[in-house]
Design an enzyme around this catalytic site. Structure first.
Site, PDB file in Angstrom:
ATOM      1  N   GLN A   1     -19.331  23.630  42.495  1.00 24.37           N
ATOM      2  CA  GLN A   1     -19.620  23.074  43.795  1.00 24.37           C
ATOM      3  C   GLN A   1     -18.668  22.200  44.300  1.00 24.37           C
ATOM      4  OE1 GLN A   1     -23.691  21.554  44.217  1.00 24.37           O
ATOM      5  NE2 GLN A   1     -23.685  21.183  46.371  1.00 24.37           N
TER       6      GLN A   1
ATOM      7  N   ARG B   1     -22.751  22.148  39.485  1.00 22.10           N
ATOM      8  CA  ARG B   1     -22.157  20.991  40.194  1.00 22.10           C
ATOM      9  C   ARG B   1     -21.003  20.850  40.138  1.00 22.10           C
ATOM     10  NH1 ARG B   1     -26.247  20.026  43.537  1.00 22.10           N
ATOM     11  NH2 ARG B   1     -28.115  19.249  42.622  1.00 22.10           N
TER      12      ARG B   1
ATOM     13  N   HIS C   1     -32.685  12.255  48.588  1.00 20.85           N
ATOM     14  CA  HIS C   1     -31.848  12.940  47.933  1.00 20.85           C
ATOM     15  C   HIS C   1     -30.409  13.040  48.588  1.00 20.85           C
ATOM     16  CE1 HIS C   1     -29.789  16.483  45.932  1.00 20.85           C
ATOM     17  NE2 HIS C   1     -29.606  16.808  47.223  1.00 20.85           N
TER      18      HIS C   1
ATOM     19  N   GLU D   1     -32.541  21.864  41.340  1.00 21.97           N
ATOM     20  CA  GLU D   1     -33.336  21.140  42.591  1.00 21.97           C
ATOM     21  C   GLU D   1     -34.527  21.340  42.880  1.00 21.97           C
ATOM     22  OE1 GLU D   1     -30.211  21.860  45.792  1.00 21.97           O
ATOM     23  OE2 GLU D   1     -28.839  20.387  44.913  1.00 21.97           O
TER      24      GLU D   1
ATOM     25  N   GLU E   1     -28.469  13.405  40.511  1.00 17.31           N
ATOM     26  CA  GLU E   1     -29.131  11.990  40.828  1.00 17.31           C
ATOM     27  C   GLU E   1     -29.361  11.306  39.716  1.00 17.31           C
ATOM     28  OE1 GLU E   1     -31.610  11.860  44.701  1.00 17.31           O
ATOM     29  OE2 GLU E   1     -31.737  13.952  44.160  1.00 17.31           O
TER      30      GLU E   1
ATOM     31  N   TYR F   1     -31.733  20.615  53.859  1.00 16.18           N
ATOM     32  CA  TYR F   1     -30.979  19.423  53.196  1.00 16.18           C
ATOM     33  C   TYR F   1     -32.101  18.387  53.806  1.00 16.18           C
ATOM     34  CZ  TYR F   1     -27.309  16.806  51.179  1.00 16.18           C
ATOM     35  OH  TYR F   1     -26.507  16.008  50.290  1.00 16.18           O
TER      36      TYR F   1
ATOM     37  N   ARG G   1     -19.533   9.180  48.229  1.00 14.95           N
ATOM     38  CA  ARG G   1     -18.965   8.474  49.666  1.00 14.95           C
ATOM     39  C   ARG G   1     -19.249   7.051  49.709  1.00 14.95           C
ATOM     40  NH1 ARG G   1     -20.566  13.261  51.777  1.00 14.95           N
ATOM     41  NH2 ARG G   1     -22.660  12.382  52.387  1.00 14.95           N
TER      42      ARG G   1
ATOM     43  N   GLU H   1     -37.595  21.811  45.114  1.00  7.98           N
ATOM     44  CA  GLU H   1     -37.885  22.086  46.649  1.00  7.98           C
ATOM     45  C   GLU H   1     -39.182  22.846  46.921  1.00  7.98           C
ATOM     46  OE1 GLU H   1     -34.519  23.780  48.728  1.00  7.98           O
ATOM     47  OE2 GLU H   1     -32.795  22.967  47.395  1.00  7.98           O
TER      48      GLU H   1
ATOM     49  N   ASP I   1     -33.508  25.532  43.181  1.00 11.76           N
ATOM     50  CA  ASP I   1     -32.614  25.855  43.573  1.00 11.76           C
ATOM     51  C   ASP I   1     -31.243  25.606  42.723  1.00 11.76           C
ATOM     52  OD1 ASP I   1     -30.343  26.801  45.458  1.00 11.76           O
ATOM     53  OD2 ASP I   1     -30.209  24.949  46.529  1.00 11.76           O
TER      54      ASP I   1
ATOM     55  N   THR J   1     -32.002  31.665  42.400  1.00  7.16           N
ATOM     56  CA  THR J   1     -32.850  30.581  43.099  1.00  7.16           C
ATOM     57  C   THR J   1     -34.376  30.977  42.788  1.00  7.16           C
ATOM     58  OG1 THR J   1     -31.341  30.398  44.943  1.00  7.16           O
ATOM     59  CG2 THR J   1     -33.553  29.479  45.246  1.00  7.16           C
TER      60      THR J   1
ATOM     61  N   ASP K   1     -31.268  27.476  53.223  1.00 10.04           N
ATOM     62  CA  ASP K   1     -31.649  26.241  52.272  1.00 10.04           C
ATOM     63  C   ASP K   1     -31.431  24.857  53.348  1.00 10.04           C
ATOM     64  OD1 ASP K   1     -32.789  24.759  50.316  1.00 10.04           O
ATOM     65  OD2 ASP K   1     -31.166  24.730  49.221  1.00 10.04           O
TER      66      ASP K   1
ATOM     67  N   LYS L   1     -24.236  28.041  44.035  1.00  8.21           N
ATOM     68  CA  LYS L   1     -25.638  28.169  44.385  1.00  8.21           C
ATOM     69  C   LYS L   1     -26.459  29.721  44.369  1.00  8.21           C
ATOM     70  CE  LYS L   1     -26.334  23.931  46.235  1.00  8.21           C
ATOM     71  NZ  LYS L   1     -27.378  22.944  45.820  1.00  8.21           N
TER      72      LYS L   1
END
Lengths: 434, 434
Positions: free
Chosen positions: B253, B250, B143, B212, B377, B138, B152, B214, B246, B270, B136, B266
């Site tokens: 994770q 959270r 995103h 997710e 998000e 990114y 961050r 994708e 996916d 999937t 997978d 994860k």
């Protein structure tokens, strides 16, 4: 225990004593298709020939399943489950036993010996299992601590999660190769000036090619999506153990690994030894691993079961000069989590497993420098050099270097249970023309 | 272009127009063994029956290879390579074409229509490929930026490597499932008080279960260990594209992912859509992806080739109330790296590929809130709620929620090239007794 004796002449230092009976996949001049075998002393016993010649005639329980020995991997044999592995292994031990119960099967059957006992050098080993998924853990506490100190200092060496769960990541199943497969130095993006702003990588052959001394463990039972394997049941899901060298490109890793973990720095090759030592063969050497001073959640609590093994591990490096030096000696006891704990954790959220899936332990290091299982630790990420017995020096691996991992249990002559060798030779990087 | 017309009645809004011809694997009441098919309008054309009844008689090039249509996965068909996919797809288009060259094959052959054209609801779809390895990426820039801001702040949202290489991680191949497979909410370790010292996790069902959005892309050619796939050759190594969800835990994770990346958060499932849209079918919709303002190393330089696709993507959520709301609408153009770039990067150090290996794009988000491809998000990691069209609210997924991803190219009636649906329903966590 007093070692069992075989009618077959076996070197008392052999890893493949009658106590072992590890399974693998070979091809021979008579049959170039990969097929199952066991290792015994300086021979492989060709299980396809042995089966065809009715070698299992005295073991009725295996007869409906004999087709597993005409397959190209051990997966169908593994899928039969641990109770079957146990009787097959014990039967094969009895076939080789001096004054054993079945002398007519092989000891007195010179024709079958000639056809089925293949001396070392006259067979080729192949990847023993079809590996659907491969996971690498990080359960070597000393390694995790040493690497943490290198990158974050002693106060934050271990992440807060480290002692609560076996940290792991999904690896590349397709790049797991059998011992003796050459390993090409990878190309990739590396930072030559990590303090520059902005950071701009160059394309280069890896300059920090490293080893990682690990054990691998194969899974022997399917488990479905959504169905955890409990810690009590986990040992019945394990097939056997191999040595593993998780080759690592430290400079590629340093640049690529945030935020999703190691990727191209690991997926260019992972070498395993050719012979799978069954869980039952390791059982006499079961010990405690490292003590975990953190209280574990119940799904990881083994309740004092001994799930680690007293395997003496050694890493040797042969340079282009032809000289060989020991660069690490340690023990497999240096793990904080066991394979049953890894499996219980891996499946607790519902992740499925298939027969043949592989779990790596993570790098195994002791506490002293001579016990460290990778060069990153031994050279402080290339800041210092190690001096080889030959007088040569190394920060990381050079082209032409041959790395050999060995592992063995037991100390009494004639009773060794060992893994043979896990060997890889470094080939120069490909000249890359994009 | 003016849409091609078929003699078969096909809804002009169907994803499976004669322009598409996606491949999948089905089972039917007549044959419960999974076998290949294509989707066309409201039907599957059973390729096993079609082959057995000599449907390919006018296509001599495929005749030596017809056994690929009696296999349980598309891997053997994929392994024939893109030139063969092209002629097979075009032949099947011509079989369905109004006033086409081969009316006797199916249009005038009512008996074969009855046997081989299976209406929706009368077949079951299966995982189309045997997936050996799954990676997978990114590559959804928005995103990655949005998630980076969450954890961050805006100044360091993107890691320094982000625009230089397609960041990715190895996923769990064995937990990739086909659309409509139920997804069980995972249990695992989560931190309820992340600021406590020391941090102590609890065992809990995931409280932050997320989607997710994708794309996935299957590889159609083997490449050997140590042998990179160059950026020029990479498109010939791609078989086709599917939608992918996916699923992500959270809270699991956040606790587990340092330092080796996502793992149990994860690997509990999937989901991919059932029909593989071939690269040739997507070619008319090729566009540029997001502009990369960073100068790429030559091995990733596509030299202005358009390798992204104008796929309109939508995520719908049906709650236990039975009401369905659209929660995201975006476009597949929102990717910084293309599948050829992902493959070139993945193999640059020598990582091998097998036919059937799967690459995920990473979560695809646009810039506005309504275009964000995951709830993390949309709700600022659960700090806010989204209001559904039904008036209900969500931070993350609840038990019984059904998530449906759709994707479609083209806008002219009768010329859609779409993916159908990628559906998953959330089942309650297992009561876990360690």
């Amino acid at each position: 225990m007093a070692p069992l004796k075989s009618w077959l002449q076996i070197d008392p230092k052999s890893h493949f004593s009658i106590h072992n009976i590890p399974f693998g996949v070979i091809s021979t001049s008579a049959n170039s298709e990969p097929h199952p075998a066991i290792a015994i002393g300086d021979y492989a016993l060709d299980l396809l020939v042995f089966t065809q010649e009715n070698g299992f005639k005295a073991l009725s329980a295996i007869q409906p399943h004999q087709a597993v020995f005409s397959q190209s991997t051990l997966n169908p044999f593994a899928a039969l489950g641990r109770p079957v592995h146990k009787i097959v292994r014990e039967y094969l031990q009895s076939v080789f036993l001096e004054n054993g119960p079945f002398p007519e099967v092989l000891e007195k059957n010179e024709q079958l010996q000639k056809k089925a006992l293949i001396p070392v050098g006259q067979y080729k080993t192949h990847l023993p299992m079809r590996i659907n998924d491969y996971t690498d853990f990080y359960a070597g506490l000393n390694h995790a601590y040493n690497v943490g100190v290198l990158f974050r200092g002693p106060a934050n060496a271990l992440q807060p999660n480290y002692k609560h769960l076996p940290v792991g990541y999904h690896g590349r199943a397709g790049s797991v190769v059998v011992s003796d497969t050459p390993i090409r130095r990878p190309n990739g993006q590396i930072l030559t000036n990590p303090t520059a702003d902005p950071k701009v990588p160059i394309f280069s052959a890896c300059k920090k090619l490293d080893i990682e001394l690990e054990l691998g463990c194969f899974v022997t039972k399917d488990s479905a999506l959504g169905q955890p394997v409990g810690i009590k049941d986990a040992p019945q899901h394990l097939f056997g153990v191999v040595l593993m060298n998780d080759w690592s490109a430290r400079d590629i890793q340093a640049w690529e690994y945030v935020p999703l973990g190691p990727f191209n720095s690991k997926n260019f090759g992972t070498t395993i030894s050719a012979w799978v030592v069954l869980m039952d063969a390791l059982e006499p050497f079961a010990i405690d691993g490292l003590k975990n001073d953190t209280s574990l959640l119940p799904y990881l609590d083994e309740k004092d079961r001994k799930s680690h093994y007293a395997i003496d591990l050694e890493v040797k490096l042969q340079t282009a000069s032809g000289k060989t030096s020991t660069i690490s000696k340690t023990s497999a006891k240096n793990l904080l989590f066991s394979f049953p704990q890894m499996l219980a954790h891996h499946t607790v959220g519902g992740c499925p497993f298939s027969v043949g899936d592989l779990m790596g332990s993570g790098t195994i290091s002791g506490e002293s420098k001579a016990e460290k299982g990778c060069l990153l630790e031994q050279t402080d990420n290339g800041k210092t050099e190690i001096e080889l017995e030959s007088g040569e020096k190394r920060k990381f691996l050079e082209d032409g270097d041959v790395v050999t991992i060995t592992g063995v249990c037991g100390g009494e002559d004639g009773a060794y249970v060992g893994f043979g060798e896990c060997v890889g030779r470094i080939e120069p990087a490909l000249h890359f023309d994009a």
